[in-house]
Design a protein around this motif. Structure first.
Motif, PDB file in Angstrom:
ATOM      1  N   GLN A 192      -4.833 -15.252   3.682  1.00 49.39           N
ATOM      2  CA  GLN A 192      -5.222 -16.655   3.847  1.00 49.39           C
ATOM      3  C   GLN A 192      -4.635 -17.268   5.125  1.00 49.39           C
ATOM      4  N   SER A 193      -3.331 -17.059   5.319  1.00 51.26           N
ATOM      5  CA  SER A 193      -2.651 -17.706   6.442  1.00 51.26           C
ATOM      6  C   SER A 193      -2.465 -16.793   7.650  1.00 51.26           C
ATOM      7  N   GLY A 194      -2.544 -15.476   7.426  1.00 50.76           N
ATOM      8  CA  GLY A 194      -2.289 -14.529   8.503  1.00 50.76           C
ATOM      9  C   GLY A 194      -0.811 -14.260   8.733  1.00 50.76           C
ATOM     10  N   ALA A 195       0.055 -14.909   7.957  1.00 49.78           N
ATOM     11  CA  ALA A 195       1.505 -14.740   8.119  1.00 49.78           C
ATOM     12  C   ALA A 195       1.949 -13.363   7.642  1.00 49.78           C
ATOM     13  N   ALA A 196       2.899 -12.774   8.379  1.00 50.12           N
ATOM     14  CA  ALA A 196       3.471 -11.480   8.010  1.00 50.12           C
ATOM     15  C   ALA A 196       4.705 -11.701   7.149  1.00 50.12           C
ATOM     16  N   HIS A 197       4.882 -10.856   6.151  1.00 50.32           N
ATOM     17  CA  HIS A 197       6.029 -10.957   5.239  1.00 50.32           C
ATOM     18  C   HIS A 197       6.626  -9.566   5.030  1.00 50.32           C
ATOM     19  N   THR A 198       7.925  -9.536   4.732  1.00 52.32           N
ATOM     20  CA  THR A 198       8.603  -8.300   4.360  1.00 52.32           C
ATOM     21  C   THR A 198       9.298  -8.523   3.033  1.00 52.32           C
ATOM     22  N   LEU A 199       9.105  -7.578   2.113  1.00 49.65           N
ATOM     23  CA  LEU A 199       9.754  -7.635   0.809  1.00 49.65           C
ATOM     24  C   LEU A 199      10.723  -6.465   0.687  1.00 49.65           C
ATOM     25  N   GLU A 200      11.962  -6.759   0.337  1.00 48.97           N
ATOM     26  CA  GLU A 200      12.922  -5.703   0.017  1.00 48.97           C
ATOM     27  C   GLU A 200      12.602  -5.249  -1.402  1.00 48.97           C
ATOM     28  N   THR A 257       7.013 -10.619  -9.602  1.00 47.81           N
ATOM     29  CA  THR A 257       6.398 -11.645  -8.767  1.00 47.81           C
ATOM     30  C   THR A 257       4.999 -11.159  -8.403  1.00 47.81           C
ATOM     31  N   VAL A 258       3.990 -11.943  -8.721  1.00 47.64           N
ATOM     32  CA  VAL A 258       2.616 -11.581  -8.403  1.00 47.64           C
ATOM     33  C   VAL A 258       2.241 -12.247  -7.092  1.00 47.64           C
ATOM     34  N   ILE A 259       1.830 -11.444  -6.133  1.00 43.91           N
ATOM     35  CA  ILE A 259       1.409 -11.954  -4.835  1.00 43.91           C
ATOM     36  C   ILE A 259      -0.034 -11.522  -4.637  1.00 43.91           C
ATOM     37  N   THR A 260      -0.926 -12.475  -4.486  1.00 46.33           N
ATOM     38  CA  THR A 260      -2.338 -12.151  -4.281  1.00 46.33           C
ATOM     39  C   THR A 260      -2.716 -12.432  -2.831  1.00 46.33           C
ATOM     40  N   SER A 261      -3.863 -11.959  -2.426  1.00 45.44           N
ATOM     41  CA  SER A 261      -4.370 -12.118  -1.055  1.00 45.44           C
ATOM     42  C   SER A 261      -3.433 -11.494  -0.033  1.00 45.44           C
ATOM     43  N   ALA A 262      -2.813 -10.392  -0.410  1.00 40.84           N
ATOM     44  CA  ALA A 262      -1.893  -9.690   0.489  1.00 40.84           C
ATOM     45  C   ALA A 262      -2.522  -8.379   0.937  1.00 40.84           C
ATOM     46  N   GLN A 263      -2.408  -8.105   2.221  1.00 40.38           N
ATOM     47  CA  GLN A 263      -2.856  -6.826   2.776  1.00 40.38           C
ATOM     48  C   GLN A 263      -1.617  -6.049   3.194  1.00 40.38           C
ATOM     49  N   THR A 264      -1.345  -4.974   2.458  1.00 34.83           N
ATOM     50  CA  THR A 264      -0.173  -4.158   2.779  1.00 34.83           C
ATOM     51  C   THR A 264      -0.365  -3.534   4.153  1.00 34.83           C
ATOM     52  N   THR A 306      14.872   8.822   2.131  1.00 36.70           N
ATOM     53  CA  THR A 306      15.054   9.325   0.769  1.00 36.70           C
ATOM     54  C   THR A 306      14.434   8.415  -0.282  1.00 36.70           C
ATOM     55  N   ARG A 307      14.215   7.154   0.065  1.00 31.28           N
ATOM     56  CA  ARG A 307      13.628   6.231  -0.901  1.00 31.28           C
ATOM     57  C   ARG A 307      12.942   5.074  -0.181  1.00 31.28           C
ATOM     58  N   VAL A 308      12.080   4.386  -0.900  1.00 28.75           N
ATOM     59  CA  VAL A 308      11.412   3.192  -0.376  1.00 28.75           C
ATOM     60  C   VAL A 308      12.425   2.055  -0.339  1.00 28.75           C
ATOM     61  N   THR A 309      12.415   1.283   0.754  1.00 27.53           N
ATOM     62  CA  THR A 309      13.355   0.163   0.874  1.00 27.53           C
ATOM     63  C   THR A 309      12.657  -1.191   0.994  1.00 27.53           C
ATOM     64  N   SER A 310      11.438  -1.190   1.546  1.00 24.67           N
ATOM     65  CA  SER A 310      10.740  -2.470   1.703  1.00 24.67           C
ATOM     66  C   SER A 310       9.258  -2.230   1.954  1.00 24.67           C
ATOM     67  N   LEU A 311       8.531  -3.311   1.966  1.00 31.12           N
ATOM     68  CA  LEU A 311       7.094  -3.291   2.209  1.00 31.12           C
ATOM     69  C   LEU A 311       6.753  -4.494   3.070  1.00 31.12           C
ATOM     70  N   THR A 312       5.880  -4.307   4.050  1.00 35.62           N
ATOM     71  CA  THR A 312       5.405  -5.452   4.833  1.00 35.62           C
ATOM     72  C   THR A 312       3.938  -5.686   4.497  1.00 35.62           C
ATOM     73  N   TYR A 313       3.556  -6.950   4.502  1.00 35.58           N
ATOM     74  CA  TYR A 313       2.167  -7.310   4.232  1.00 35.58           C
ATOM     75  C   TYR A 313       1.792  -8.559   5.014  1.00 35.58           C
ATOM     76  N   THR A 314       0.492  -8.732   5.178  1.00 30.37           N
ATOM     77  CA  THR A 314      -0.054  -9.918   5.825  1.00 30.37           C
ATOM     78  C   THR A 314      -0.778 -10.743   4.780  1.00 30.37           C
ATOM     79  N   ASP A 315      -0.491 -12.038   4.740  1.00 31.49           N
ATOM     80  CA  ASP A 315      -1.192 -12.949   3.847  1.00 31.49           C
ATOM     81  C   ASP A 315      -2.597 -13.145   4.407  1.00 31.49           C
TER      82      ASP A 315
END
Length: 145
Positions: free
Chosen positions: A54-62, A28-35, A43-52
């Motif tokens: 364009q909209s300023g909305a916060a998102h979390t990706l597993e 999945t390609v997500i552009t305009s994202a600020q990690t 022990t391992r990476v589980t998720s990442l949060t980023y702010t869009d």
């Protein structure tokens, strides 16, 4: 599946790489994202949060991993007219790391050397530094004024 639209930024990588990325069914390609955060369980990476951006909305990706790619365009504009650069802006060097300017050596991802990887850049840096040392010990000393 690709999440991008004409109002978002596009990928700034080589066209060959972006075309390949877009062809992968499991990406999945997500552009305009600020990690904003990479999250792990110790022990391992589980998720990442980023702010869009364009909209300023916060998102979390597993997810199970993160790959950082800064880009492939070398930051060499300041050298234009000083050293010979390739059409892509990379510093042209010989097998010893010597540039078109005698006594100036270069190494790493800003040069024409293929395979932009840290291990390659480290080896090229060692080679260029040894070549610079060799150049200096073989050059006559300047006469003091």
């Amino acid at each position: 599946m690709s999440r991008s639209s004409s109002t978002t930024r596009s990928c700034a990588a080589d066209a060959v790489l972006t075309a390949k990325l877009g062809s992968l069914p499991n990406v999945t390609v997500i552009t305009s994202a600020q990690t904003t955060e990479v999250i792990g369980d110790g022990t391992r990476v589980t998720s990442l949060t980023y702010t869009d951006r364009q909209s300023g909305a916060a998102h979390t990706l597993e997810l199970a991993g993160v790959f950082v790619q800064i880009g492939l365009v070398p930051n060499t504009d300041w050298l234009k007219g000083t050293l010979k650069l390739s059409p892509r802006g990379e510093i042209e060097v010989d097998a010893r790391g010597q540039t078109s300017l005698p006594g100036v050596f270069a190494a790493g991802d800003c040069t024409i050397v293929p395979y932009k990887q840290i291990v390659i850049a480290m080896g090229e840096g060692a080679k260029a530094s040894l070549s610079a040392f060799d150049h200096l010990i073989r050059s006559p000393l300047p006469v003091a004024a």
